[in-house]
Design a protein around this motif. Structure first.
Motif, PDB file in Angstrom:
ATOM      1  N   ALA B 188       0.856  -1.189   0.000  1.00 64.15           N
ATOM      2  CA  ALA B 188       0.000   0.000   0.000  1.00 64.15           C
ATOM      3  C   ALA B 188       0.888   1.232   0.000  1.00 64.15           C
ATOM      4  N   LEU B 189       0.658   2.146  -0.940  1.00 61.57           N
ATOM      5  CA  LEU B 189       1.524   3.319  -1.092  1.00 61.57           C
ATOM      6  C   LEU B 189       0.767   4.598  -0.779  1.00 61.57           C
ATOM      7  N   ASP B 190       1.495   5.582  -0.233  1.00 71.88           N
ATOM      8  CA  ASP B 190       0.883   6.877   0.037  1.00 71.88           C
ATOM      9  C   ASP B 190       0.620   7.617  -1.275  1.00 71.88           C
ATOM     10  N   ALA B 191       1.469   7.378  -2.262  1.00 71.33           N
ATOM     11  CA  ALA B 191       1.284   7.944  -3.599  1.00 71.33           C
ATOM     12  C   ALA B 191       1.809   6.911  -4.573  1.00 71.33           C
ATOM     13  N   PRO B 192       1.211   6.859  -5.790  1.00 65.95           N
ATOM     14  CA  PRO B 192       1.671   5.835  -6.737  1.00 65.95           C
ATOM     15  C   PRO B 192       3.140   6.052  -7.105  1.00 65.95           C
ATOM     16  N   ILE B 193       3.854   4.968  -7.319  1.00 62.66           N
ATOM     17  CA  ILE B 193       5.243   5.057  -7.751  1.00 62.66           C
ATOM     18  C   ILE B 193       5.342   4.369  -9.109  1.00 62.66           C
ATOM     19  N   ALA B 194       5.860   5.085 -10.107  1.00 64.62           N
ATOM     20  CA  ALA B 194       6.059   4.484 -11.418  1.00 64.62           C
ATOM     21  C   ALA B 194       7.548   4.372 -11.695  1.00 64.62           C
ATOM     22  N   SER B 195       7.905   3.380 -12.466  1.00 63.58           N
ATOM     23  CA  SER B 195       9.309   3.222 -12.854  1.00 63.58           C
ATOM     24  C   SER B 195       9.756   4.451 -13.639  1.00 63.58           C
ATOM     25  N   ASP B 196      11.033   4.764 -13.503  1.00 57.07           N
ATOM     26  CA  ASP B 196      11.581   5.895 -14.258  1.00 57.07           C
ATOM     27  C   ASP B 196      12.153   5.437 -15.603  1.00 57.07           C
ATOM     28  N   SER B 197      11.849   4.204 -15.973  1.00 51.98           N
ATOM     29  CA  SER B 197      12.405   3.619 -17.197  1.00 51.98           C
ATOM     30  C   SER B 197      12.284   4.597 -18.373  1.00 51.98           C
ATOM     31  N   ALA B 198      13.401   4.947 -18.976  1.00 51.50           N
ATOM     32  CA  ALA B 198      13.405   5.912 -20.080  1.00 51.50           C
ATOM     33  C   ALA B 198      14.695   5.774 -20.872  1.00 51.50           C
ATOM     34  N   ASN B 199      14.605   6.194 -22.117  1.00 50.52           N
ATOM     35  CA  ASN B 199      15.795   6.254 -22.962  1.00 50.52           C
ATOM     36  C   ASN B 199      16.530   7.556 -22.678  1.00 50.52           C
ATOM     37  N   LEU B 200      17.749   7.452 -22.161  1.00 43.71           N
ATOM     38  CA  LEU B 200      18.489   8.642 -21.738  1.00 43.71           C
ATOM     39  C   LEU B 200      19.263   9.291 -22.874  1.00 43.71           C
ATOM     40  N   SER B 201      19.226   8.675 -24.041  1.00 42.30           N
ATOM     41  CA  SER B 201      20.051   9.180 -25.132  1.00 42.30           C
ATOM     42  C   SER B 201      19.806  10.667 -25.443  1.00 42.30           C
ATOM     43  N   PRO B 202      18.529  11.124 -25.545  1.00 43.47           N
ATOM     44  CA  PRO B 202      18.324  12.553 -25.832  1.00 43.47           C
ATOM     45  C   PRO B 202      18.899  13.456 -24.738  1.00 43.47           C
ATOM     46  N   LEU B 203      18.843  12.995 -23.506  1.00 42.75           N
ATOM     47  CA  LEU B 203      19.364  13.790 -22.399  1.00 42.75           C
ATOM     48  C   LEU B 203      20.892  13.896 -22.508  1.00 42.75           C
ATOM     49  N   VAL B 204      21.508  12.773 -22.874  1.00 45.82           N
ATOM     50  CA  VAL B 204      22.961  12.772 -23.054  1.00 45.82           C
ATOM     51  C   VAL B 204      23.346  13.714 -24.193  1.00 45.82           C
ATOM     52  N   GLU B 205      22.546  13.657 -25.275  1.00 41.82           N
ATOM     53  CA  GLU B 205      22.830  14.553 -26.409  1.00 41.82           C
ATOM     54  C   GLU B 205      22.738  16.012 -25.961  1.00 41.82           C
ATOM     55  N   ALA B 206      21.700  16.321 -25.171  1.00 40.40           N
ATOM     56  CA  ALA B 206      21.517  17.694 -24.691  1.00 40.40           C
ATOM     57  C   ALA B 206      22.708  18.119 -23.841  1.00 40.40           C
ATOM     58  N   LEU B 207      23.219  17.203 -23.050  1.00 44.47           N
ATOM     59  CA  LEU B 207      24.357  17.515 -22.180  1.00 44.47           C
ATOM     60  C   LEU B 207      25.610  17.787 -23.020  1.00 44.47           C
ATOM     61  N   PHE B 208      25.887  16.891 -23.976  1.00 43.12           N
ATOM     62  CA  PHE B 208      27.086  17.054 -24.794  1.00 43.12           C
ATOM     63  C   PHE B 208      27.018  18.319 -25.660  1.00 43.12           C
ATOM     64  N   GLU B 209      25.788  18.712 -25.994  1.00 41.02           N
ATOM     65  CA  GLU B 209      25.636  19.907 -26.801  1.00 41.02           C
ATOM     66  C   GLU B 209      26.236  21.128 -26.111  1.00 41.02           C
ATOM     67  N   ARG B 210      26.094  21.175 -24.788  1.00 38.47           N
ATOM     68  CA  ARG B 210      26.561  22.373 -24.082  1.00 38.47           C
ATOM     69  C   ARG B 210      27.820  22.157 -23.255  1.00 38.47           C
ATOM     70  N   VAL B 211      28.092  20.903 -22.927  1.00 41.96           N
ATOM     71  CA  VAL B 211      29.285  20.633 -22.107  1.00 41.96           C
ATOM     72  C   VAL B 211      30.180  19.647 -22.860  1.00 41.96           C
ATOM     73  N   SER B 212      31.302  20.119 -23.316  1.00 43.94           N
ATOM     74  CA  SER B 212      32.187  19.232 -24.082  1.00 43.94           C
ATOM     75  C   SER B 212      33.112  18.450 -23.169  1.00 43.94           C
ATOM     76  N   THR B 213      33.141  18.830 -21.893  1.00 47.30           N
ATOM     77  CA  THR B 213      34.120  18.229 -20.984  1.00 47.30           C
ATOM     78  C   THR B 213      33.482  17.213 -20.047  1.00 47.30           C
ATOM     79  N   VAL B 214      32.448  16.519 -20.526  1.00 47.56           N
ATOM     80  CA  VAL B 214      31.829  15.491 -19.665  1.00 47.56           C
ATOM     81  C   VAL B 214      32.881  14.423 -19.358  1.00 47.56           C
ATOM     82  N   GLN B 215      33.170  14.211 -18.067  1.00 51.29           N
ATOM     83  CA  GLN B 215      34.243  13.289 -17.689  1.00 51.29           C
ATOM     84  C   GLN B 215      33.779  11.840 -17.729  1.00 51.29           C
TER      85      GLN B 215
END
Lengths: 789, 334
Positions: B188-215
């Motif tokens: 029993a949950l106080d609020a529903p919990i959903a998986s965060d399952s997602a394709n992170l590729s667009p987020l990575v692209e967005a990061l590399f677009e502005r930060v070239s020094t991702v370690q």
């Protein structure tokens, strides 16, 4: 102890008829206790010549003179040793006379293998205290005075042998007067390695509101701060103490808030007037069977005493528990402060809750800056932190709950020859233990290895402890729980490693302290909070047959679900729910415990039971559950709170519980016991009788039921364990009510003596068990060093 | 016709197998029954660097709030590629089905997988199906391999990590683990919990677009955030100091962890990027992550330190050492 052979030296022509020379080799607590000066005085008194010196292993001594006085010297050396000296080995041989004149204390011999008699820090002795109080004495009110019988030892030691140049006192060169005393055979500070005076010794100063001041004014300002209701950090013998007025509820609340110590009872240090050191303490607490000397000796532990009701200690000190951890000032510095405060003070180690005690002014300023309003500091470097020791009395004998200042790292005897194994303890209340042949040096309480800083402290201690004792580690011994921080550290050391089952180690420690020989076995109760069993399950309420190298689980409390793993130990209500569900049905559980949970919590607890979460047989958890059912304790705000409250609630009129049922374990898995001790009848009994009379009667009845169950289980065990001696180990035996009940019925019950029954004694047991296992591996018989007892 | 449940015959390589593949797998990809069934997919790969990964998916239950084992397989594969700096391009999947599996469930999983692949721009170019006897498998397992192209100049490796660098996470941690546990245990949950399952590729692209020094980049899966940072720090021979108060955790996840005695920092995620960037690029990195719908909950959670300890500064001012995950609180999570 070895008997001296008593042979006399040969008489050399021309050296005078009847002249002899004796050589002594002494081991034990013979360094740092004024041993060499007392030898010199005795020799001088008897007109003998010769010399004495510290060696890495103890003391070497030769005397020469007429036969009568020489024999007299030997007798008195054995019988009239200085108060703190204890011989472990006393070897005497006659050698050739050399015609030496005069007696000298020779420079210490270094370099050879040390055999590890490191003394603990010792509270200021009565001789020093009388100087301290004497306005005519040059050490009047000097807080760092010490002599051959008192002062810091372990906390300032850089290495053995014990000489000023191998302690942190070496940065205080002796002034002419102190140097004179140090060299004067007739002075009680003859060769007092930690001696100091206002001219040459460490200084005290105060930092706080209004700036920095030193000397008497420092003490005055510090005392004023406490009297005003503020919090003072005092750098003492083994580290910082946090101090506030124990009669001022606001101050104690503030200390609790700032230290983030919600509810765990706090110790109280009482002023000790010269006219009657215990007079003030006795106004607040009941020393009962505790000898008065325990409060003024070199150890000066915190003693858990019944608090006298209505005497003015703030309720925030004991938080409703009927005891007070009471002690007298441990050094002249504390005495001076308490004299000036004139009231009992809360005294708790200077750290954030759960972290190691802090030891330097720099650390103190950084880490206690938000806790303390002012600092009373000194410049004697503390090389390793040492907490206060804690003891309590049960049935006329002392039980050690925390072994630290004044006690550690003194060795405990080994019942057979042990190799240099370093025992690492478990996760909580960790203390190290180093095997040293016929004894095991047990280090001070290092605390729980939960925080980053206590883990760092553990690594440092584990690295330096053997070296300080002059030992070279051949193997490590740790708990069988792979997740304990000490086990993980051991894993990474790349040394031979013995993983010792938790409850076996508890009982082996009891056996070793009792001096049971290498092939002995006991029928033992291993009762504690939690430990990993040999079957991968969680144990904690076991009946076992064990020797040093073997262990068989005969019985255990009926397993019950541990809802939420470690969270169950924090919330007795979870255990109570599991117990009631096992003994009755969901409807009853809801009726009894529904209001102790939110709706969702309650549902989720039941779901967890259905999902078959891990089970345990822990008596510590059973105590939690029954404390919740009998007293309504839903949460443990500190470790063991619910069980402590249940012990405290015991009345003198216990109600008789139905006996526990002993169930045959029809299908034992490997490591499973032969029988289960079923507590479900107790649960039903408590549910039927709750609210009918005094809860204290039920609390006492529960304790008695445990005693009965212990005996029933042992009687059944006799079928497989015959007439073996009975033993009891594990944290549950910190409960004096439980222990007294058992001892009444089993007067010969073996229990912990010098070591804590809790996990503080594990490392010693680990060393003994691994030693036995190593012997078994090598095929060599286990030898008893002093013949079989 | 495939029938309501999977039979051993569906794995026999004959008509049953063909009907299964056509009726469920090809249909999900919008391919007709006549599509050529070749033994391998011919690919034309050009120049540059390529990243290749493979992963097995055994999550139980196969359908959970926020996804299915099908979308999870695609996301997991894409994320393994994305954190190497690669753009996901091709993938293959291999299904192990248990006799008796309901075909509508299979269909749902396969449809979900196809949809996720289309969204990710991932071409499912090869596949296989096997059936095991009832009791020899738990419904269905998926093995997936993926190939992605790494643009020039991207090389996020633990060896780049340096003292003082910033650690970031792209949103609340532990959602996936908590969702699986809740679904599995019916808590029993106080609020529903959903998986965060997602394709992170667009987020990575967005990061590399502005930060070239991702370690360094990693997606926090089994072992959660803590395991990623402990592992990466170990590989870099460095430590870290993290601030508990800065690490985002949803109250519902926190609540469930409290009930069960779990530590959310060790609970699995399936759509959270953990990134290490130079300290002076931290705010730029944070902005770029927060600017993307997948990273609105991003936070700077700590810094790389000397020594070899990963220290968590707790909310109450204590310090806790984070270590490698000892005992998995929730097996079969992905």
């Amino acid at each position: 102890m070895r008997r001296p052979d008593g042979a006399l030296g040969t008489v050399r022509a021309g050296a005078g008829v009847g002249r002899v020379r004796l050589r002594f080799h002494l081991e034990g607590t013979v360094q740092g206790v004024g041993f060499r000066p007392s030898c010199a005085r005795l020799a001088s008194e008897l007109g003998l010549s010769g010399w004495v010196r510290n060696t890495p292993g103890g003391v070497a001594l030769e005397i020469e003179g007429a036969e009568g006085p020489a024999r007299e010297f030997s007798r008195r050396l054995r019988e009239e040793a200085p108060p703190l000296a204890k011989y472990h080995r006393f070897l005497e041989t006659g050698i050739e006379v050399v015609g030496e004149e005069g007696f000298s204390i020779r420079p210490s011999e270094t370099g050879a293998q040390s055999t590890g008699w490191v003394l603990p820090d010792l509270g200021t002795c009565e001789f020093c205290l009388s100087e301290f109080r004497d306005p005519a004495d040059r050490r009047h009110l000097y807080p760092f005075l010490s002599c051959t019988g008192c002062g810091p030892r372990y906390s300032i030691l850089e290495g053995l042998p014990y000489d000023r140049e191998r302690t942190s006192m070496r940065r205080f060169p002796l002034c002419a007067e102190c140097g004179g005393e140090y060299a004067d055979l007739a002075d009680r500070r003859f060769h007092a390695e930690t001696t100091a005076c206002p001219a040459c010794g460490p200084k005290v100063w105060f930092e706080g509101p209004g700036g920095t001041v030193d000397g008497e004014e420092a003490l005055e300002r510090a005392a004023r701060l406490v009297k005003e209701g503020s919090i003072l950090a005092v750098l003492g013998l083994g580290g910082f103490l946090l101090v506030c007025d124990a009669t001022d509820g606001g101050a104690v609340r503030e200390l609790r808030k700032r230290k983030r110590r919600e509810a765990r009872p706090l110790a109280v240090m009482f002023p000790a007037p010269a006219s009657g050191p215990l007079s003030i303490l006795q106004r607040y607490a009941e020393p009962g069977a505790v000898p008065e000397a325990r409060f003024t000796d070199a150890v000066r532990p915190i003693v858990i005493l019944p608090e006298k009701p209505g005497t003015g200690l703030a309720p925030e000190v004991g938080m409703g528990l009927p005891w007070v951890g009471a002690y007298l000032p441990t050094t002249a510095l504390h005495l001076r402060l308490l004299d000036r405060v004139g009231a009992p003070v809360v005294s708790t180690s200077g750290n954030a809750s759960g972290e190691p005690i802090l030891t330097s002014p720099e650390e103190g300023r950084e880490r206690l800056g938000t806790v303390a309003d002012g600092f009373l500091l000194h410049d004697r470097p503390i090389l390793r932190g040492v907490d206060d020791s804690v003891v309590r009395w049960s049935g006329g004998s002392e039980m050690v709950l925390r072994r630290a200042r004044g006690l550690a790292p003194l060795p405990v005897g080994a019942p057979f020859e042990v190799p240099p194994v370093l025992g690492l303890g478990g996760q909580m209340k960790v203390a190290l233990a180093m095997g040293l042949g016929d004894r095991v040096a047990v280090g001070p309480h290092l605390g729980d290895l939960e925080s980053a800083s206590s883990l760092r402290a553990f690594r440092l201690h584990a690295g330096e402890f053997p070296a300080l004792l002059g030992a070279k580690v051949a193997a490590l011994a740790c708990d069988n729980h792979p997740g304990y921080a000490s086990s993980k550290w051991a894993q990474g050391c790349g040394m031979p490693l013995y993983r010792i089952q938790h409850h076996h180690a508890h009982l082996a420690a009891v056996m070793g302290e009792a001096g049971l020989g290498p092939s002995s076995e006991v029928l033992g109760l291993s009762w504690d909070g939690t430990g990993l069993g040999s079957d991968g399950r969680i144990w904690g309420g076991e009946w076992m047959r064990c020797g040093y190298g073997n262990c068989e689980r005969l019985g255990a409390f009926l397993p019950f679900p541990l809802l939420g793993g470690d969270r169950a130990a924090e919330e007795p209500r979870r255990v109570a729910l599991a117990l009631v569900l096992a003994a009755t049905n969901e409807e009853t559980v809801h009726e009894v415990l529904g209001e102790k949970f939110t709706n969702n919590e309650f549902k989720n607890m039941l779901i967890m039971v259905r999902n078959q979460v891990r089970e345990c047989t822990s008596l510590g958890r059973l105590f939690d559950g029954f404390s919740c059912l009998i007293l309504g304790c839903t949460h443990n705000r500190f470790e063991g709170e619910a069980p402590m409250r249940l012990e405290a609630a015991c009345s003198r009129s216990p109600v008789a519980f139905p006996p526990a049922t002993l169930l045959e374990n029809g299908d034992p898995h490997p490591g499973g016991p032969r029988f289960w001790v079923d507590w479900r009848p107790w649960v039903r009994f408590v549910l039927e009788n709750r609210g009918k009379g005094d809860a204290g009667d039920l609390a006492a009845g529960f304790h008695d039921a445990l005693t009965d169950a212990a005996l029933d289980g042992m009687n059944l065990s006799r079928e497989w364990a015959g007439g073996l001696p009975a033993a009891a180990g594990g944290g549950c035996f910190q409960n004096a009510r439980l222990l007294e009940g058992l001892r009444e019925r089993m007067p010969d019950l073996l229990v912990a003596r010098e070591l804590p029954p809790n996990d503080g004694g594990l490392s010693y047991g680990q060393v003994l068990v691994s030693a036995a296992v190593m012997r078994g591996e090598s095929g060599a018989p286990m030898a008893h060093p002093r013949g079989d007892p | 016709m495939t029938g309501a449940t999977i039979r051993l015959d569906h794995g026999n390589g004959g008509r049953w197998t063909r009907e299964l593949v056509e009726g469920i797998f090809l249909r999900a990809q919008g391919k007709g029954a006549g599509a050529a069934l070749l033994d391998a997919a011919p690919l034309r790969l050009e120049g540059g660097r390529w990243a290749f990964t493979t992963d097995g998916f055994v999550v139980s239950p196969p359908v959970f709030p926020g996804g299915t084992i099908g979308s999870l397989a695609v996301h997991g594969t894409c994320n393994d590629l994305a954190v190497m700096g690669a753009r996901p391009r091709f993938a293959s999947s291999s299904f192990i089905l248990e006799e008796g599996l309901r075909t509508d469930l299979l269909e749902r999983v396969v449809q979900d997988m196809a949809r996720a692949a289309v969204e990710a721009g991932l071409a499912l170019v090869a596949g296989d199906t096997k059936v095991v006897e009832k009791g020899r498998g738990d419904g269905l397992y998926i093995a997936m391999s993926g190939l992605g192209e790494v643009p020039a100049g991207r090389d996020p490796m633990p060896g780049n990590i340096g003292p003082g660098d910033a650690w970031l996470v792209s949103g609340p941690v532990g959602d996936h683990g908590a969702a699986i546990v809740a679904a599995r245990g019916d808590y029993a949950l106080d609020a529903p919990i959903a998986s965060d399952s997602a394709n992170l590729s667009p987020l990575v692209e967005a990061l590399f677009e502005r930060v070239s020094t991702v370690q360094f980049l990693r997606d926090a899966t089994r072992g959660g955030l803590a395991q990623v940072i402990v592992e990466a720090s170990g590989a870099a021979g460095l430590g870290a100091v993290l601030e508990e108060a800065a690490i985002p955790v949803r109250p519902a996840v926190e609540g469930l962890c409290d009930i069960l005695g779990f530590d959310p920092l060790y609970l699995a995620c399936e759509g959270r990027l953990v990134a290490c960037v130079p300290w002076d690029a931290a705010s730029e990195a944070l902005d770029s992550l927060r600017g993307h719908p997948l990273g609105v909950g991003s936070a700077v959670i700590g810094r790389v330190a000397g020594g070899r300890e990963v220290v968590l500064r707790t909310r109450v001012g204590g310090e806790r050492l984070l270590e490698e995950l000892e005992e998995d609180p929730v097996p079969r999570i992905c």
